[in-house]
Motif scaffolding. Structure first.
Motif, PDB file in Angstrom:
ATOM      1  N   GLY A  88       0.808  -1.213   0.000  1.00  0.00           N
ATOM      2  CA  GLY A  88       0.000   0.000   0.000  1.00  0.00           C
ATOM      3  C   GLY A  88       0.844   1.268   0.000  1.00  0.00           C
ATOM      4  N   LYS A  89       1.892   1.278   0.813  1.00  0.00           N
ATOM      5  CA  LYS A  89       2.772   2.449   0.897  1.00  0.00           C
ATOM      6  C   LYS A  89       3.517   2.676  -0.417  1.00  0.00           C
ATOM      7  N   ALA A  90       3.914   1.579  -1.065  1.00  0.00           N
ATOM      8  CA  ALA A  90       4.621   1.702  -2.344  1.00  0.00           C
ATOM      9  C   ALA A  90       3.733   2.356  -3.391  1.00  0.00           C
ATOM     10  N   ALA A  91       2.461   1.965  -3.439  1.00  0.00           N
ATOM     11  CA  ALA A  91       1.529   2.556  -4.399  1.00  0.00           C
ATOM     12  C   ALA A  91       1.232   4.009  -4.054  1.00  0.00           C
ATOM     13  N   ALA A  92       1.042   4.301  -2.769  1.00  0.00           N
ATOM     14  CA  ALA A  92       0.720   5.666  -2.341  1.00  0.00           C
ATOM     15  C   ALA A  92       1.867   6.624  -2.651  1.00  0.00           C
ATOM     16  N   ALA A  93       3.098   6.140  -2.532  1.00  0.00           N
ATOM     17  CA  ALA A  93       4.261   6.995  -2.777  1.00  0.00           C
ATOM     18  C   ALA A  93       4.352   7.416  -4.238  1.00  0.00           C
ATOM     19  N   VAL A  94       3.870   6.561  -5.132  1.00  0.00           N
ATOM     20  CA  VAL A  94       3.941   6.851  -6.564  1.00  0.00           C
ATOM     21  C   VAL A  94       2.757   7.691  -7.030  1.00  0.00           C
ATOM     22  N   THR A  95       1.567   7.366  -6.533  1.00  0.00           N
ATOM     23  CA  THR A  95       0.368   8.074  -6.997  1.00  0.00           C
ATOM     24  C   THR A  95       0.315   9.512  -6.497  1.00  0.00           C
ATOM     25  N   ARG A  96       0.647   9.701  -5.213  1.00  0.00           N
ATOM     26  CA  ARG A  96       0.694  11.042  -4.617  1.00  0.00           C
ATOM     27  C   ARG A  96      -0.585  11.858  -4.898  1.00  0.00           C
ATOM     28  N   THR A  97      -1.725  11.246  -4.673  1.00  0.00           N
ATOM     29  CA  THR A  97      -3.000  11.935  -4.823  1.00  0.00           C
ATOM     30  C   THR A  97      -3.797  11.750  -3.538  1.00  0.00           C
ATOM     31  N   TRP A  98      -4.976  12.414  -3.467  1.00  0.00           N
ATOM     32  CA  TRP A  98      -5.855  12.230  -2.326  1.00  0.00           C
ATOM     33  C   TRP A  98      -6.765  11.022  -2.520  1.00  0.00           C
ATOM     34  N   THR A  99      -6.599  10.288  -3.598  1.00  0.00           N
ATOM     35  CA  THR A  99      -7.416   9.100  -3.840  1.00  0.00           C
ATOM     36  C   THR A  99      -7.053   8.009  -2.835  1.00  0.00           C
ATOM     37  N   PRO A 100      -8.020   7.388  -2.176  1.00  0.00           N
ATOM     38  CA  PRO A 100      -7.718   6.317  -1.216  1.00  0.00           C
ATOM     39  C   PRO A 100      -6.979   5.162  -1.879  1.00  0.00           C
ATOM     40  N   VAL A 101      -6.019   4.604  -1.168  1.00  0.00           N
ATOM     41  CA  VAL A 101      -5.265   3.436  -1.627  1.00  0.00           C
ATOM     42  C   VAL A 101      -5.640   2.242  -0.755  1.00  0.00           C
ATOM     43  N   ILE A 102      -5.968   1.135  -1.401  1.00  0.00           N
ATOM     44  CA  ILE A 102      -6.314  -0.097  -0.691  1.00  0.00           C
ATOM     45  C   ILE A 102      -5.317  -1.180  -1.075  1.00  0.00           C
ATOM     46  N   ALA A 103      -4.812  -1.881  -0.066  1.00  0.00           N
ATOM     47  CA  ALA A 103      -3.877  -2.984  -0.303  1.00  0.00           C
ATOM     48  C   ALA A 103      -4.251  -4.149   0.599  1.00  0.00           C
ATOM     49  N   ALA A 104      -3.803  -5.338   0.222  1.00  0.00           N
ATOM     50  CA  ALA A 104      -4.115  -6.520   1.022  1.00  0.00           C
ATOM     51  C   ALA A 104      -3.082  -7.607   0.788  1.00  0.00           C
ATOM     52  N   ASP A 105      -2.996  -8.505   1.737  1.00  0.00           N
ATOM     53  CA  ASP A 105      -2.152  -9.682   1.592  1.00  0.00           C
ATOM     54  C   ASP A 105      -2.846 -10.844   2.296  1.00  0.00           C
ATOM     55  N   THR A 106      -2.955 -11.970   1.597  1.00  0.00           N
ATOM     56  CA  THR A 106      -3.668 -13.134   2.125  1.00  0.00           C
ATOM     57  C   THR A 106      -2.723 -14.313   2.283  1.00  0.00           C
ATOM     58  N   ILE A 107      -2.802 -14.977   3.437  1.00  0.00           N
ATOM     59  CA  ILE A 107      -1.999 -16.171   3.677  1.00  0.00           C
ATOM     60  C   ILE A 107      -2.884 -17.292   4.220  1.00  0.00           C
ATOM     61  N   VAL A 108      -2.439 -18.509   4.019  1.00  0.00           N
ATOM     62  CA  VAL A 108      -3.117 -19.697   4.545  1.00  0.00           C
ATOM     63  C   VAL A 108      -2.233 -20.284   5.639  1.00  0.00           C
ATOM     64  N   VAL A 109      -2.826 -20.534   6.806  1.00  0.00           N
ATOM     65  CA  VAL A 109      -2.052 -21.019   7.947  1.00  0.00           C
ATOM     66  C   VAL A 109      -2.638 -22.338   8.439  1.00  0.00           C
ATOM     67  N   LEU A 110      -1.824 -23.362   8.440  1.00  0.00           N
ATOM     68  CA  LEU A 110      -2.217 -24.677   8.951  1.00  0.00           C
ATOM     69  C   LEU A 110      -1.354 -24.987  10.168  1.00  0.00           C
ATOM     70  N   GLY A 111      -1.978 -24.958  11.344  1.00  0.00           N
ATOM     71  CA  GLY A 111      -1.191 -25.091  12.566  1.00  0.00           C
ATOM     72  C   GLY A 111      -0.297 -23.875  12.707  1.00  0.00           C
TER      73      GLY A 111
END
Length: 224
Positions: A88-111
């Protein structure tokens, strides 16, 4: 509403589009961590850098406020929180606008084990054998950046897998679907019938807890 999605995931894009948002994709390179040890080491290094008087040691992606956010998380939660915030920070640093930035990361955890994207079909089959008949967690860290504010939450969904036969595993892996997905399956695709039931958010398993993201953005807009 116009938003910037710091992810190339078509599944996250589709989820945001379904609530009528105008989505611009800005997926930029970021050195993600894959293990708890890597995430912990990065957090320790960030803390040392910010305590250092040498400005050349400061991280170009994260600020001290980000360190406070990340310090709230432990173990597998820290892995996805670090990755999501960094993207998210990487995208926000490049866009430099007031437009909201959304980022996510998904992981699967077994035990205590994090299952990432499989390296090849055999690795995918091995992951599915491990998940077969067991309960695992899907964790998605969602980040919203708006103006000078940042919100970060990690949402967990418990997923109960059916007992899978070798024939069923082989047939599913042969479709190619598991190869680009954490845990080697996609609940929104051909892998839907691998799952017996879930406890928690379905969208979270797909890759973005939509209600959580919506609520975070509404809250940030209220306070800015």
């Amino acid at each position: 509403m116009k938003i910037i999605l710091a992810s190339g995931s078509p599944r996250r894009y589709d989820l945001l589009k379904q609530i009528g948002w105008d989505v611009e994709v800005r997926s930029l390179p970021f050195a993600e961590v894959e293990t708890v040890n890597e995430a912990t080491e990065q957090l320790i290094q960030l803390r040392k850098n910010f305590l250092s008087a040498d400005s050349t040691q400061q991280d170009v992606t994260f600020c001290e406020k980000d360190l406070v956010l990340l310090s709230q998380y432990r173990d597998a939660d820290l892995v996805c929180a670090y990755n999501a915030l960094g993207k998210g920070k990487a995208a926000a640093a490049v866009t430099r606008t007031w437009t909201p930035v959304i980022a996510a990361d998904t992981i699967v955890v077994l035990g205590n084990k994090i299952l990432g994207k499989p390296t090849d079909p055999d690795n995918a089959k091995d992951m599915l054998r491990q998940l077969s008949g067991n309960v695992h967690e899907v964790k998605t860290a969602a980040v919203v950046l708006y103006r000078d504010k940042t919100m970060l939450q990690v949402i967990t969904t418990n997923v109960h897998f059916r007992k899978l036969t070798e024939k069923r595993i082989d047939r599913y892996v042969s479709t190619g679907e598991p190869l680009d997905k954490a845990g080697a399956y996609g609940i929104q695709g051909k892998g839907a019938d691998l799952v017996a039931r879930i406890e928690g958010s379905y969208d979270n398993v797909v890759g973005l807890p939509l209600i959580t993201v919506y609520n975070m953005l509404m809250k940030l807009q209220e306070v800015t």
